[in-house]
Design an enzyme around this catalytic site. Structure first.
Site, mmCIF file in Angstrom:
data_model
loop_
_atom_site.group_PDB
_atom_site.id
_atom_site.type_symbol
_atom_site.label_atom_id
_atom_site.label_comp_id
_atom_site.label_asym_id
_atom_site.label_seq_id
_atom_site.Cartn_x
_atom_site.Cartn_y
_atom_site.Cartn_z
ATOM 1 N N ARG A 1 53.074 15.097 -60.221
ATOM 2 C CA ARG A 1 52.692 16.490 -60.501
ATOM 3 C C ARG A 1 52.300 17.215 -59.210
ATOM 4 O O ARG A 1 52.622 18.390 -59.022
ATOM 5 C CB ARG A 1 51.528 16.505 -61.518
ATOM 6 C CG ARG A 1 51.132 17.895 -61.943
ATOM 7 C CD ARG A 1 50.171 17.896 -63.147
ATOM 8 N NE ARG A 1 49.517 19.184 -63.263
ATOM 9 C CZ ARG A 1 48.209 19.397 -63.109
ATOM 10 N NH1 ARG A 1 47.396 18.385 -62.866
ATOM 11 N NH2 ARG A 1 47.709 20.606 -63.200
ATOM 12 N N HIS B 1 54.099 20.578 -57.963
ATOM 13 C CA HIS B 1 53.369 21.838 -57.791
ATOM 14 C C HIS B 1 53.392 22.328 -56.343
ATOM 15 O O HIS B 1 53.302 23.521 -56.093
ATOM 16 C CB HIS B 1 51.933 21.701 -58.296
ATOM 17 C CG HIS B 1 51.819 21.817 -59.782
ATOM 18 N ND1 HIS B 1 50.762 22.398 -60.428
ATOM 19 C CD2 HIS B 1 52.667 21.412 -60.763
ATOM 20 C CE1 HIS B 1 50.951 22.345 -61.742
ATOM 21 N NE2 HIS B 1 52.096 21.741 -61.961
ATOM 22 N N TRP C 1 52.966 12.520 -73.730
ATOM 23 C CA TRP C 1 54.234 12.885 -74.374
ATOM 24 C C TRP C 1 54.955 11.652 -74.930
ATOM 25 O O TRP C 1 55.796 11.768 -75.798
ATOM 26 C CB TRP C 1 55.165 13.563 -73.365
ATOM 27 C CG TRP C 1 54.752 14.909 -72.888
ATOM 28 C CD1 TRP C 1 55.147 16.113 -73.410
ATOM 29 C CD2 TRP C 1 53.920 15.241 -71.762
ATOM 30 N NE1 TRP C 1 54.605 17.157 -72.699
ATOM 31 C CE2 TRP C 1 53.841 16.645 -71.680
ATOM 32 C CE3 TRP C 1 53.207 14.481 -70.824
ATOM 33 C CZ2 TRP C 1 53.111 17.310 -70.701
ATOM 34 C CZ3 TRP C 1 52.474 15.151 -69.846
ATOM 35 C CH2 TRP C 1 52.431 16.542 -69.786
HETATM 36 C C1 HEM Z 1 58.799 23.090 -67.506
HETATM 37 C C2 HEM Z 1 57.639 23.641 -67.207
HETATM 38 C C3 HEM Z 1 56.394 22.832 -67.095
HETATM 39 C C4 HEM Z 1 55.203 23.078 -67.678
HETATM 40 C C5 HEM Z 1 54.862 24.305 -68.505
HETATM 41 C C6 HEM Z 1 54.319 22.000 -67.358
HETATM 42 C C7 HEM Z 1 53.011 21.906 -67.782
HETATM 43 C C8 HEM Z 1 52.215 20.794 -67.635
HETATM 44 C C9 HEM Z 1 50.879 20.655 -68.139
HETATM 45 C C10 HEM Z 1 50.118 21.715 -68.932
HETATM 46 C C11 HEM Z 1 50.431 19.428 -67.795
HETATM 47 C C12 HEM Z 1 49.074 18.804 -68.085
HETATM 48 C C13 HEM Z 1 48.188 18.809 -66.859
HETATM 49 C C14 HEM Z 1 46.867 18.134 -67.136
HETATM 50 O O1 HEM Z 1 46.206 18.531 -68.089
HETATM 51 O O2 HEM Z 1 46.490 17.207 -66.398
HETATM 52 C C15 HEM Z 1 51.489 18.776 -67.073
HETATM 53 C C16 HEM Z 1 51.426 17.498 -66.602
HETATM 54 C C17 HEM Z 1 52.432 16.896 -65.903
HETATM 55 N N1 HEM Z 1 53.578 17.496 -65.440
HETATM 56 FE FE1 HEM Z 1 54.303 19.283 -66.065
HETATM 57 N N2 HEM Z 1 54.973 21.110 -66.575
HETATM 58 C C18 HEM Z 1 56.249 21.562 -66.379
HETATM 59 C C19 HEM Z 1 57.218 20.981 -65.604
HETATM 60 C C20 HEM Z 1 57.053 19.831 -64.896
HETATM 61 C C21 HEM Z 1 57.972 19.336 -63.899
HETATM 62 C C22 HEM Z 1 59.236 20.066 -63.450
HETATM 63 C C23 HEM Z 1 57.463 18.160 -63.449
HETATM 64 C C24 HEM Z 1 57.989 17.231 -62.387
HETATM 65 C C25 HEM Z 1 59.216 17.257 -61.929
HETATM 66 C C26 HEM Z 1 56.238 17.914 -64.171
HETATM 67 C C27 HEM Z 1 55.468 16.786 -64.040
HETATM 68 C C28 HEM Z 1 54.281 16.575 -64.722
HETATM 69 C C29 HEM Z 1 53.574 15.312 -64.752
HETATM 70 C C30 HEM Z 1 54.043 14.005 -64.122
HETATM 71 C C31 HEM Z 1 52.417 15.519 -65.493
HETATM 72 C C32 HEM Z 1 51.336 14.479 -65.840
HETATM 73 C C33 HEM Z 1 50.211 14.546 -64.843
HETATM 74 C C34 HEM Z 1 49.079 13.589 -65.162
HETATM 75 O O3 HEM Z 1 49.249 12.676 -65.968
HETATM 76 O O4 HEM Z 1 48.006 13.752 -64.581
HETATM 77 N N3 HEM Z 1 56.008 18.959 -65.000
HETATM 78 N N4 HEM Z 1 52.559 19.637 -66.981
#
Ligand code: HEM
Length: 332
Positions: free
Chosen positions: A80, A84, A229
């Protein structure tokens, strides 16, 4: 001509003096050149693949040291962070992107979308260890380190090989992108297009990138959403697409923001932007393809991550993409 002993000694003394002066001039010259190379960051291009592999190994080793965090790995939050850092890119102005590592500074570190990412930055800090005297890799830029962290995390969590090209520079806070460049999880597919087209991604690439949500979870104390997820959040897989296609998703009844709960898999969740991928008629076919064929997903995921991580980076000519050997066995 006859040369006296004293004339001979004088001439040898002058010779020695001459050689010593030449050596001193050469040494000073070398030192000054080295300083210039260092100042202009040119030394970085001298680093070899083997040196970067050592940094990779250090990150992989640290990932294997602590299984108590979250679902057993810091890997997802490293992915993430890399996303970002890169996903602020704007192709029209050429601003944002992973070059600069500007999330070290406010205002970017305080942008709502980046909540919680200090955990990933702190995890990687000792690898570079700017403030740690015994640090092993002070020469790597934060910008390269964060992307290498994402690459190592994907590979170590049994994901595809993701090539890496070094050359990102660190920049100051004046290069922070404006807030609002990252996606808002409460929105639908038009919003996703708006955000990802700005970076240069199409529908297929949006779906492939979203497969990163096979990893990790949402944390209520960060962005308000809650839950993982998939059943295997510490491994890269196509399970996210399977869950999107086979599960019945209903709106979760709770005080938090609008999110979805699996009818069977009660503990799993989807964001509105995740479900948008199956609701959109151009995106859904890609969700189905990736659900059917994990190796196709791995192939496309690797390509799209490579593209994401290189957005807007002014690489030096002649530098190559490298692939690093994982410390754990991969599926592909
Ligand atoms: C498509 C639009 C996207 C939205 C709206 C989105 C939104 C989010 C949100 C709300 C979280 C939760 C954060 C938290 O509460 O810790 C998250 C986690 C995460 N996102 Fe996305 N995301 C998107 C795309 C992506 C992309 C493109 C990647 C990587 C290529 C990604 C990788 C991750 C990962 C690995 C986590 C888990 C982080 C953790 O476990 O701490 N996301 N994302």
């Amino acid at each position: 001509m006859f040369v006296t002993q004293s004339q001979y000694s004088l001439s040898s003394f002058l010779d020695v003096l001459l050689y010593a002066s030449a050596a001193a001039v050469a040494a000073v010259g070398y030192y000054l050149c080295a300083q210039c190379w260092r100042a202009f960051g040119l030394r970085k291009s001298k680093r070899t693949k083997e040196e970067y592999q050592k940094v990779y190994n250090e990150i992989a080793g640290r990932l294997g040291e602590d299984y108590n965090y979250d679902d057993g790995s810091y890997g997802p939050i490293l992915v993430r962070l890399a996303w970002h850092a890169s996903g602020t890119y704007d192709k029209e102005t050429g601003t944002g992107g992973s070059n600069g590592a500007t999330m070290r500074f406010g205002p970017e570190s305080g942008h709502g979308a980046n909540a919680g990412l200090e955990i990933a930055r702190n995890f990687l800090e000792p690898v570079k260890g700017k403030h740690i005297p015994e640090a092993k890799f002070p020469w790597i830029t934060y910008a390269d380190l964060w992307i290498l962290g994402g690459v190592a995390a994907i590979q170590e969590m049994e994901g595809p090989t993701v090539p890496f090209r070094p050359g990102r520079q660190d920049r100051d806070s004046t290069f922070c992108p404006p807030d609002g460049r990252l996606p808002d999880a409460s929105e639908g597919s038009q919003h996703l297009r708006h955000i990802f087209n700005r970076m240069g991604f199409n529908d297929q690439e949006i779906v492939a990138l979203s497969g990163a949500h096979s990893l990790g979870r949402c944390h209520a104390d960060r962005l308000g959403f809650e839950g993982p997820w998939t059943y295997t959040p510490a491994y890269v897989s196509n399970q996210y697409y399977n869950m999107l296609t086979v599960e019945m998703w209903k709106v979760r009844k709770w005080d938090g923001p609008r999110q979805f709960q699996g009818s069977t898999s009660q503990t799993l969740m989807m964001l509105p932007t995740d479900l948008a991928l199956v609701e959109d008629e151009n995106m859904r076919p890609w969700v189905e393809k990736y659900a059917d064929d994990e190796s196709l997903f791995f192939h496309d995921f690797s390509n799209v991550l490579l593209k994401l991580f290189e957005l807007g980076v002014p690489f030096e000519e002649g530098t190559e993409r490298w692939t690093f050997t994982p410390t754990k066995v991969q599926k592909s």
